[in-house]
Design a protein around this motif. Structure first.
Motif, short mmCIF file in Angstrom:
data_model
loop_
_atom_site.label_atom_id
_atom_site.label_comp_id
_atom_site.label_asym_id
_atom_site.label_seq_id
_atom_site.Cartn_x
_atom_site.Cartn_y
_atom_site.Cartn_z
N ALA A 182 0.84 -1.20 0.00
CA ALA A 182 0.00 0.00 0.00
C ALA A 182 0.87 1.25 0.00
O ALA A 182 0.63 2.19 -0.76
CB ALA A 182 -0.93 -0.01 1.21
N ALA A 183 1.93 1.26 0.82
CA ALA A 183 2.79 2.43 0.91
C ALA A 183 3.50 2.71 -0.41
O ALA A 183 3.57 3.85 -0.87
CB ALA A 183 3.82 2.24 2.03
N GLY A 184 4.01 1.66 -1.07
CA GLY A 184 4.69 1.83 -2.34
C GLY A 184 3.77 2.38 -3.42
O GLY A 184 4.14 3.26 -4.19
N LEU A 185 2.55 1.86 -3.45
CA LEU A 185 1.58 2.33 -4.43
C LEU A 185 1.22 3.79 -4.18
O LEU A 185 1.10 4.58 -5.11
CB LEU A 185 0.32 1.47 -4.35
N LEU A 186 1.05 4.13 -2.90
CA LEU A 186 0.69 5.51 -2.57
C LEU A 186 1.78 6.47 -3.01
O LEU A 186 1.49 7.57 -3.49
CB LEU A 186 0.44 5.64 -1.06
N LEU A 187 3.01 6.05 -2.88
CA LEU A 187 4.12 6.90 -3.30
C LEU A 187 4.06 7.13 -4.82
O LEU A 187 4.26 8.25 -5.29
CB LEU A 187 5.45 6.28 -2.93
N ALA A 188 3.75 6.06 -5.57
CA ALA A 188 3.66 6.21 -7.02
C ALA A 188 2.53 7.16 -7.39
O ALA A 188 2.67 7.99 -8.30
CB ALA A 188 3.45 4.84 -7.67
N ILE A 189 1.42 7.07 -6.66
CA ILE A 189 0.29 7.96 -6.96
C ILE A 189 0.66 9.40 -6.63
O ILE A 189 0.45 10.32 -7.43
CB ILE A 189 -0.95 7.53 -6.14
N SER A 190 1.25 9.62 -5.45
CA SER A 190 1.54 10.99 -5.03
C SER A 190 2.58 11.62 -5.95
O SER A 190 2.47 12.79 -6.31
CB SER A 190 1.99 11.02 -3.58
N SER A 191 3.59 10.85 -6.38
CA SER A 191 4.60 11.46 -7.23
C SER A 191 4.02 11.80 -8.60
O SER A 191 4.39 12.80 -9.20
CB SER A 191 5.83 10.57 -7.36
N SER A 192 3.08 10.99 -9.09
CA SER A 192 2.54 11.31 -10.40
C SER A 192 1.65 12.55 -10.33
O SER A 192 1.57 13.30 -11.29
CB SER A 192 1.81 10.13 -11.01
#
Lengths: 84, 594
Positions: free
Chosen positions: B415-425
């Motif tokens: 979940a944390a890794g995915l959230l990072l990808a979302i926030s950076s995009s």
């Protein structure tokens, strides 16, 4: 693209193609397409096709990436395109 | 000490550890927030990638899928590992050489188009959000079950913990936390597997136990015994049962492989290593750490199935004493009955449990002659197998507590890794890249954190009101990534002629075809009743299940992109030079300047 860069890229494509053919053989061919004939060969209590599908393909993937990293690093030095 | 207290202690300890690490390694710059300052060693990076990659689906569900699908579940084993070969050989080193922070940034630069970048952001967010909703739901269920609180409270606690370490820490914090989580989850997965393999076959290595003989002195192979036990009760033979058809298995495997190489939270990992060389070996290290779990899973699945069958069918099939008396059922059986995930109904009123395949007409006829009135295990949820496994095998309580902590580690890290990808995009690609190019680094970092908090909120909302997401979630996330991101990345590196229009049309048509196929069979946004063709095999295109359709979408993407590129002007010279430049590792250091 100058001569060496072109040759470097060709060598790269050749390596990647060979490795991807093996990638296909150990998973799709052995694990799915030819699973029944291979299952007549037994290793321990498992059919060879079943073993490739559930364990063998994964081991092969590991070897493929290892070979790729090693060969590419050597190619980098050979064509003098490596990082400092 | 009782199981509940022990679970509290183990889970509490691991969480304190994660949060402590997140604080210690919190990010100060955008570089550290997005890419851990590129100071991560390949082995550490590989371990973090493995934790990132192995979600609740790998940890909790996969062995259950294997247990009940046997050979057919090989699609998950090959699909979720073979993608790393594609990633290592076709993407990782070049994206690292390119030296930016996000996937859409590469697509925007390579295809010299803000539109392409925005389309990539949309595809990326669609794939990541669908995936993260599934994780949030997993977190909620796991917390509620083991802390014995209601589902909503469990979900809120989970959201809070994800918020603290993902938002505060950024990539640097996440990377170090995930290393700790990897250690917890792999220990939790392999310890029970070793015990069980030891019990059944006498071989402590589960990978070898799978092909060994039974420890009961009969000399029968474990796999033959399992095939015997399941076919005796009318189930399909474990080692040969296929999933759908051969073609479906082929396409399914391909779809998961391409999806693996197209999921942004995995790709983003390879931006965090110091050199191109390290990007190559990082993918290998990641697969080493993933393979430890994935090669153990077939043993866990098959042995769990055998233990389950033997628990219920205690003697010869057809004799009265052959079936376990309900009153004698073991403690784990009672525990899982309480959750509603295991259900028994005494159809013939004999007080004993008959568990067999009532859909097998030939066997059902025999069963009727014995006075069996239908399968009495009316529900055996396959997701309970990993969690129930240590209990079924009578392992000590600390092992069970450990498995709980491992499941939570798997769900939280993904979940944390995915959230990072979302926030950076959102902060980097949309705000800085498109709408507010002058944004300061500090504000960009702030926007990234707000986007992450927002994404947690959205995922939490869907977690609270799941629109029947559970089953379709993971499948569509992979399908979307496979059909949109992977093809344009690969063509961007290997085909200099693919241009702006080709990429935009390729991505849109690939993801479009996949979404259409999934929605028409599974319902629009998975809402039941809106699926106009129904979720049935008869309407599947060449027998391909919607879960497997991402590979077809990817083919469409490739075909459209190449055709459109041929009909329109080729990319300008400086783009062709850019492609030539990313093909050689030399000079990667300079490109990291942002």
């Amino acid at each position: 693209m100058n001569k060496t860069a072109e040759q470097y890229w060709k060598a790269n494509i050749r390596l990647v193609s060979i490795l991807l053919v093996i990638w296909f053989i150990c998973s799709f061919l052995f694990g799915i397409i030819l699973v029944e004939p291979l299952n007549t060969i037994k290793i321990g209590g498992l059919g060879l096709g079943f073993w490739f599908a559930q364990n063998g393909s994964i081991y092969t993937f590991l070897v493929l990436i290892y070979v790729y990293a090693k060969r590419m690093n050597a190619l980098d030095v050979e064509f003098d395109v490596h990082e400092d | 000490m009782d199981l509940q207290t022990l679970t509290y202690i183990v889970v509490g300890f691991t969480f304190a550890l994660y949060i402590g690490i997140a604080f210690w390694a919190r990010a100060g710059t955008t570089g550290e927030f997005y890419a851990a300052g590129r100071g991560v060693h390949p082995i550490a990076n590989g371990m973090a990638t493995a934790a990132d990659w192995m979600s609740a689906a790998s940890f909790i569900s996969m062995a259950g899928l294997i247990a009940f699908n046997g050979y057919g579940a090989s699609v998950f084993l090959m699909g979720w590992t073979g993608g790393y070969v594609l990633l290592a050989l076709l993407l990782a080193p070049y994206l690292r050489k390119f030296g930016k922070f996000t996937v859409p940034e590469f697509i925007g630069d390579r295809y010299y188009s803000r539109t392409a970048r925005i389309v990539a952001v949309i595809c990326l967010i669609l794939a990541s959000v669908t995936y993260v909703i599934g994780q949030m739901k997993g977190i909620g269920v796991a917390f509620s079950r083991f802390l014995q609180i209601d589902y909503d409270t469990g979900l809120f606690i989970g959201m809070g913990i994800v918020f603290i370490y993902a938002v505060m820490g950024g990539m640097k914090g996440i990377t170090y936390t995930q290393i700790a989580q990897y250690c917890v989850l792999i220990f939790a997965y392999t310890v029970p597997a070793i015990f069980i393999s030891m019990n059944l076959t006498g071989n402590p290595v589960p990978q070898l136990g799978l092909g060994s003989t039974m420890a009961d002195g009969s000399g029968t192979f474990m796999m033959d015994r399992l095939d015997q036990v399941v076919t005796d009760l009318g189930f399909k033979e474990y080692s040969t049962q296929v999933m759908g058809s051969k073609l479906n298995m082929f396409v399914y495997t391909l779809s998961l492989m391409i999806g693996t190489a197209g999921l942004p939270h995995v790709i983003i990992r390879f931006f965090t290593v110091p050199k191109v060389k390290d990007a190559r070996s990082s993918a290998g290290w990641a697969l080493v750490f993933i393979a430890i779990l994935y090669t153990t899973a077939p043993a866990v699945g098959s042995m769990a199935r055998l233990n389950l069958m033997n628990t219920i069918q205690v003697g010869d099939v057809g004799t009265v004493e052959g079936n376990l008396a309900y009153a004698d059922r073991p403690q784990w059986f009672k525990n899982w009955e309480q959750t509603g995930l295991l259900k028994y109904e005494d159809k013939n009123g004999d007080g004993r449990i008959q568990y067999y395949n009532e859909k097998n007409a030939e066997f059902a006829a025999k069963a009727e002659a014995w006075g069996w009135k239908g399968n009495e295990m009316t529900k055996v949820d396959r997701d309970i197998m990993v969690l129930a496994n240590p209990e079924i095998a009578n392992l000590p309580n600390w092992v069970i507590a450990l498995v709980v902590a491992g499941g939570l580690a798997a769900a939280l890290s993904t979940a944390a890794g995915l959230l990072l990808a979302i926030s950076s995009s959102i902060s980097h690609d949309l705000l800085k890249g498109v709408f507010m190019p002058d944004i300061s680094e500090k504000n960009e970092l702030m926007a990234g954190r707000i986007a992450m908090a927002g994404a947690i909120g959205v995922a939490g909302y869907f977690g609270l009101h799941p629109p029947d997401f559970a089953a379709g979630t993971v499948a569509i996330a992979f399908g979307l990534a496979a059909s949109s991101i992977f093809p344009v990345l690969m063509m961007g590196i290997f085909n200099k002629k693919v241009n702006r229009a080709g990429a935009i049309w390729g991505m849109s048509s690939g993801i479009g075809v996949t979404m259409l196929y999934v929605f028409q069979h599974k319902g629009i946004m998975f809402i039941p009743g809106t699926s106009f063709l129904g979720d049935m095999g008869a309407n599947w295109f060449m027998g391909i299940s919607p879960n497997a359709f991402g590979a077809v979408g990817a083919l469409v993407n490739f075909a459209v992109a190449i055709t459109v590129s041929k009909m329109t002007a080729p990319p300008p010279d400086h783009i062709q030079h850019l492609v030539e430049d990313i093909r050689v590792p030399k000079g990667a250091g300079a490109a990291t300047d942002h």
